[in-house]
Design a protein around this motif. Structure first.
Motif, PDB file in Angstrom:
ATOM      1  N   HIS A 141       0.655  -1.134   0.346  1.00  0.00           N
ATOM      2  CA  HIS A 141       0.482  -0.116   0.115  1.00  0.00           C
ATOM      3  C   HIS A 141       1.098   1.221   0.613  1.00  0.00           C
ATOM      4  N   ASP A 142       1.831   1.325   1.035  1.00  0.00           N
ATOM      5  CA  ASP A 142       1.945   1.851   1.195  1.00  0.00           C
ATOM      6  C   ASP A 142       2.820   2.304  -0.568  1.00  0.00           C
ATOM      7  N   ALA A 143       4.164   1.406  -0.955  1.00  0.00           N
ATOM      8  CA  ALA A 143       4.904   1.883  -1.632  1.00  0.00           C
ATOM      9  C   ALA A 143       4.368   2.287  -3.384  1.00  0.00           C
ATOM     10  N   VAL A 144       2.593   1.648  -4.052  1.00  0.00           N
ATOM     11  CA  VAL A 144       1.637   2.295  -4.175  1.00  0.00           C
ATOM     12  C   VAL A 144       1.395   3.201  -4.386  1.00  0.00           C
ATOM     13  N   SER A 147       4.407   5.334  -4.821  1.00  0.00           N
ATOM     14  CA  SER A 147       4.436   5.347  -7.013  1.00  0.00           C
ATOM     15  C   SER A 147       3.918   6.651  -7.758  1.00  0.00           C
ATOM     16  N   PHE A 148       2.701   5.751  -6.869  1.00  0.00           N
ATOM     17  CA  PHE A 148       1.534   6.716  -8.602  1.00  0.00           C
ATOM     18  C   PHE A 148       0.898   7.507  -8.078  1.00  0.00           C
ATOM     19  N   SER A 149       1.290   8.345  -6.436  1.00  0.00           N
ATOM     20  CA  SER A 149       1.097   9.877  -6.522  1.00  0.00           C
ATOM     21  C   SER A 149       1.607  10.942  -6.756  1.00  0.00           C
ATOM     22  N   GLN A 150       3.365   9.972  -7.068  1.00  0.00           N
ATOM     23  CA  GLN A 150       3.835  11.296  -7.206  1.00  0.00           C
ATOM     24  C   GLN A 150       4.251  10.984  -9.067  1.00  0.00           C
TER      25      GLN A 150
END
Length: 158
Positions: A141-144, A147-150
């Motif tokens: 969850h943290d990685a997604v 990564s996707f928010s940036q």
């Protein structure tokens, strides 16, 4: 001791002379009334008359009835002993069966305890896997989200 022997001889003689078909219609003729005294037996025993005096006429004794009563009592005791032996044998069988049942139940308890221990162990392992999976889900969850928010942020044109 001699009177007892002569009484026994009399009873035996009467028994041999009594027809086997003689019936006793009720038990009343078999009961002898004894005087109710609190005096010791020695005091109740008659004193022997002098040898020169004639023997007093005593009460007529019903030897066949007394013998029949003794035989009935002996039979009752024999039946009671037989019943006791049967009950004792049945008790031993019941004890043996109870011991077998107890061993079977102890084996069932041991099996149930083993199954419980295994179930608890599987539950501990499942809980550990669930905690590990939750940790990986949190990392994913943290990685997604990072990564996707940036990548979704608009770039400033500047």
């Amino acid at each position: 001791m001699q009177p007892a022997i002569s009484d026994l001889a009399t009873v035996t003689n009467l028994r041999q002379n009594t027809p086997a078909s003689e019936a006793f219609p009720n038990g009343a003729d078999k009961i002898t009334a004894f005087p109710a005294t609190s005096a010791p037996l020695e005091a109740a025993r008659p004193v022997a008359p002098p040898a020169s005096a004639p023997a007093p006429a005593g009460p007529q004794r019903d030897w066949p009835s007394a013998l029949a009563l003794i035989e009935e009592t002996s039979e009752a005791i024999r039946i009671s002993d037989l019943r006791y032996a049967q009950l004792e044998e049945r008790l031993q069988q019941t004890i043996s069966q109870a011991a077998v049942n107890m061993r079977e139940l102890e084996a069932q308890i041991a099996t149930a305890n083993e199954m419980l221990w295994r179930s608890e162990e599987r539950a501990r392992q499942a809980e550990a896997r669930a905690l590990e999976a939750e940790a990986w889900l949190a990392r994913l969850h943290d990685a997604v989200t990072t990564s996707f928010s940036q990548a979704n942020r608009p770039q400033s044109r500047g």
